[in-house]
Write a protein that holds these residues in place. Sequence first.
Motif, PDB file in Angstrom:
ATOM      1  N   VAL A  46       9.803  19.645 -27.529  1.00 37.08           N
ATOM      2  CA  VAL A  46      10.010  19.162 -28.901  1.00 37.08           C
ATOM      3  C   VAL A  46      10.904  17.915 -28.923  1.00 37.08           C
ATOM      4  CG1 VAL A  46       9.795  21.517 -29.788  1.00 37.08           C
ATOM      5  CG2 VAL A  46      12.079  20.572 -29.358  1.00 37.08           C
ATOM      6  N   GLY A  47      11.416  17.524 -27.781  1.00 34.38           N
ATOM      7  CA  GLY A  47      12.373  16.416 -27.724  1.00 34.38           C
ATOM      8  C   GLY A  47      11.849  15.094 -28.249  1.00 34.38           C
ATOM      9  N   GLY A  48      10.550  14.863 -28.108  1.00 32.09           N
ATOM     10  CA  GLY A  48       9.980  13.601 -28.555  1.00 32.09           C
ATOM     11  C   GLY A  48      10.172  13.343 -30.036  1.00 32.09           C
ATOM     12  N   GLY A  49      10.377  14.404 -30.801  1.00 26.23           N
ATOM     13  CA  GLY A  49      10.605  14.249 -32.234  1.00 26.23           C
ATOM     14  C   GLY A  49      11.897  13.543 -32.565  1.00 26.23           C
ATOM     15  N   ALA A  92       8.783  18.349 -19.347  1.00 32.43           N
ATOM     16  CA  ALA A  92       8.451  18.583 -20.757  1.00 32.43           C
ATOM     17  C   ALA A  92       8.997  17.471 -21.641  1.00 32.43           C
ATOM     18  CB  ALA A  92       9.001  19.935 -21.205  1.00 32.43           C
ATOM     19  N   ALA A  93      10.218  17.021 -21.384  1.00 28.99           N
ATOM     20  CA  ALA A  93      10.835  15.963 -22.187  1.00 28.99           C
ATOM     21  C   ALA A  93      10.127  14.628 -21.992  1.00 28.99           C
ATOM     22  CB  ALA A  93      12.314  15.832 -21.836  1.00 28.99           C
ATOM     23  N   VAL A  94       9.746  14.331 -20.755  1.00 29.30           N
ATOM     24  CA  VAL A  94       9.056  13.068 -20.467  1.00 29.30           C
ATOM     25  C   VAL A  94       7.686  13.029 -21.134  1.00 29.30           C
ATOM     26  CG1 VAL A  94       7.976  11.717 -18.620  1.00 29.30           C
ATOM     27  CG2 VAL A  94      10.300  12.588 -18.325  1.00 29.30           C
ATOM     28  N   VAL A  95       6.942  14.122 -21.017  1.00 29.97           N
ATOM     29  CA  VAL A  95       5.610  14.189 -21.645  1.00 29.97           C
ATOM     30  C   VAL A  95       5.742  14.093 -23.165  1.00 29.97           C
ATOM     31  CG1 VAL A  95       3.610  15.665 -22.061  1.00 29.97           C
ATOM     32  CG2 VAL A  95       4.556  15.472 -19.758  1.00 29.97           C
ATOM     33  N   SER A  96       6.704  14.814 -23.713  1.00 26.36           N
ATOM     34  CA  SER A  96       6.933  14.774 -25.158  1.00 26.36           C
ATOM     35  C   SER A  96       7.320  13.373 -25.617  1.00 26.36           C
ATOM     36  CB  SER A  96       8.028  15.773 -25.542  1.00 26.36           C
ATOM     37  OG  SER A  96       8.286  15.738 -26.926  1.00 26.36           O
ATOM     38  N   GLY A  97       8.172  12.721 -24.843  1.00 29.10           N
ATOM     39  CA  GLY A  97       8.575  11.366 -25.193  1.00 29.10           C
ATOM     40  C   GLY A  97       7.402  10.402 -25.179  1.00 29.10           C
ATOM     41  N   ALA A  98       6.549  10.511 -24.160  1.00 29.41           N
ATOM     42  CA  ALA A  98       5.388   9.631 -24.076  1.00 29.41           C
ATOM     43  C   ALA A  98       4.430   9.868 -25.236  1.00 29.41           C
ATOM     44  CB  ALA A  98       4.674   9.844 -22.743  1.00 29.41           C
ATOM     45  N   ALA A  99       4.227  11.142 -25.589  1.00 30.07           N
ATOM     46  CA  ALA A  99       3.247  11.477 -26.625  1.00 30.07           C
ATOM     47  C   ALA A  99       3.795  11.257 -28.035  1.00 30.07           C
ATOM     48  CB  ALA A  99       2.803  12.929 -26.466  1.00 30.07           C
ATOM     49  N   ALA A 140       6.924   9.985 -29.063  1.00 32.99           N
ATOM     50  CA  ALA A 140       7.644   8.729 -29.314  1.00 32.99           C
ATOM     51  C   ALA A 140       6.793   7.517 -28.955  1.00 32.99           C
ATOM     52  CB  ALA A 140       8.944   8.706 -28.518  1.00 32.99           C
ATOM     53  N   GLY A 141       6.032   7.611 -27.875  1.00 35.39           N
ATOM     54  CA  GLY A 141       5.241   6.467 -27.426  1.00 35.39           C
ATOM     55  C   GLY A 141       3.932   6.302 -28.168  1.00 35.39           C
ATOM     56  N   LEU A 142       3.051   7.277 -28.032  1.00 30.39           N
ATOM     57  CA  LEU A 142       1.717   7.187 -28.632  1.00 30.39           C
ATOM     58  C   LEU A 142       1.775   7.145 -30.156  1.00 30.39           C
ATOM     59  CD1 LEU A 142      -1.350   7.195 -28.440  1.00 30.39           C
ATOM     60  CD2 LEU A 142      -1.270   9.700 -28.295  1.00 30.39           C
ATOM     61  N   LEU A 143       2.523   8.057 -30.765  1.00 34.33           N
ATOM     62  CA  LEU A 143       2.558   8.105 -32.222  1.00 34.33           C
ATOM     63  C   LEU A 143       3.203   6.851 -32.817  1.00 34.33           C
ATOM     64  CD1 LEU A 143       3.330  11.836 -33.101  1.00 34.33           C
ATOM     65  CD2 LEU A 143       1.132  10.658 -32.920  1.00 34.33           C
ATOM     66  N   SER A 144       4.214   6.311 -32.151  1.00 33.16           N
ATOM     67  CA  SER A 144       4.830   5.081 -32.643  1.00 33.16           C
ATOM     68  C   SER A 144       3.849   3.921 -32.569  1.00 33.16           C
ATOM     69  CB  SER A 144       6.094   4.750 -31.832  1.00 33.16           C
ATOM     70  OG  SER A 144       7.104   5.697 -32.065  1.00 33.16           O
ATOM     71  N   ALA A 164       7.985   3.519 -22.473  1.00 32.14           N
ATOM     72  CA  ALA A 164       9.282   3.527 -23.154  1.00 32.14           C
ATOM     73  C   ALA A 164       9.601   4.919 -23.694  1.00 32.14           C
ATOM     74  CB  ALA A 164       9.283   2.508 -24.289  1.00 32.14           C
ATOM     75  N   GLY A 165       8.593   5.578 -24.279  1.00 33.62           N
ATOM     76  CA  GLY A 165       8.801   6.937 -24.766  1.00 33.62           C
ATOM     77  C   GLY A 165       9.130   7.898 -23.639  1.00 33.62           C
ATOM     78  N   ALA A 166       8.446   7.752 -22.510  1.00 34.19           N
ATOM     79  CA  ALA A 166       8.702   8.609 -21.352  1.00 34.19           C
ATOM     80  C   ALA A 166      10.108   8.385 -20.806  1.00 34.19           C
ATOM     81  CB  ALA A 166       7.662   8.346 -20.266  1.00 34.19           C
ATOM     82  N   ALA A 167      10.534   7.121 -20.745  1.00 35.29           N
ATOM     83  CA  ALA A 167      11.878   6.814 -20.244  1.00 35.29           C
ATOM     84  C   ALA A 167      12.947   7.388 -21.172  1.00 35.29           C
ATOM     85  CB  ALA A 167      12.045   5.302 -20.116  1.00 35.29           C
ATOM     86  N   SER A 168      12.697   7.302 -22.464  1.00 42.30           N
ATOM     87  CA  SER A 168      13.631   7.891 -23.422  1.00 42.30           C
ATOM     88  C   SER A 168      13.689   9.406 -23.253  1.00 42.30           C
ATOM     89  CB  SER A 168      13.183   7.525 -24.844  1.00 42.30           C
ATOM     90  OG  SER A 168      14.180   7.824 -25.785  1.00 42.30           O
ATOM     91  N   GLY A 169      12.520  10.012 -22.986  1.00 45.79           N
ATOM     92  CA  GLY A 169      12.474  11.446 -22.731  1.00 45.79           C
ATOM     93  C   GLY A 169      13.234  11.839 -21.479  1.00 45.79           C
ATOM     94  N   LEU A 170      13.133  11.004 -20.457  1.00 40.74           N
ATOM     95  CA  LEU A 170      13.858  11.272 -19.210  1.00 40.74           C
ATOM     96  C   LEU A 170      15.366  11.239 -19.454  1.00 40.74           C
ATOM     97  CD1 LEU A 170      13.980  11.664 -16.142  1.00 40.74           C
ATOM     98  CD2 LEU A 170      13.806   9.169 -15.905  1.00 40.74           C
TER      99      LEU A 170
END
Length: 225
Positions: free
Chosen positions: A67-70, A172-179, A181-185, A141-147
């Motif tokens: 859920v971290g990507g949120g 889980a955080a990296v995938v969430s960040g990519a999806a 934060a990255g894709l949706l943005s 960028a989303g994945a790096a933020s998740g990391l």
Amino acid sequence: MTRSSTNETTTAVEPAVGSRLRWRVIDVVVASVLAVASGLVFVLWNIASNPISAPLGAVVPGLQAVVGGGWLFAGVLTALVVRKPGAALFGELVAAVVSALVGNQWGVLTLESGLVQGLGAELVFALFLYRRWNLPMALLAGAASGLMLAVNDLILWYPGSSTAFSWIYIVAAVVSGAALAGLLSWLAVRGLAATGALNRFAAGREARARSGGARTSAADAAAAR
């Protein structure tokens, strides 16, 4: 080419580069609006995420990080729109400030998290000299933020965790960040640009160029028939 002409060329190029990287008043205004709006979404996610993360963490410890990507999209979204140095860090940090001021369970550490997470996305855009703003860059960028989120959380909230837990949490955080934060943005920016809301930004100009190219291709195809 003479030395004087070389100097003239260099002088002519440098202002253009500086102009591309320099913040305008409209950049500050739009970045602030995006960051504050994102912070309000963070507030809602603070509440809505727990019913999702708790069961996931109970089934597979560490999976709650999905859920971290949120909480990561503010930096990526702001950077994709403004396209200036510091935009990702600004967006994520201001959104974290809004979340902390409204109130959440993490208090002042929300600001530290926003700083770290925004820095992760910012470093990716900086690595490519603020010249790449496509989907792969948004995902990275989303994945790096998740990391950065995962490493920060493991240090602050889960010290001494097992290797298995740590790796599951990081992935889980990296995938969430990519999806999230990255894709949706990236999709959000495309949608905003299509409405004309970003006409004063490079993202809006690119959308108009794509639209013009599509119309030209359609006209050529019709003429060929």
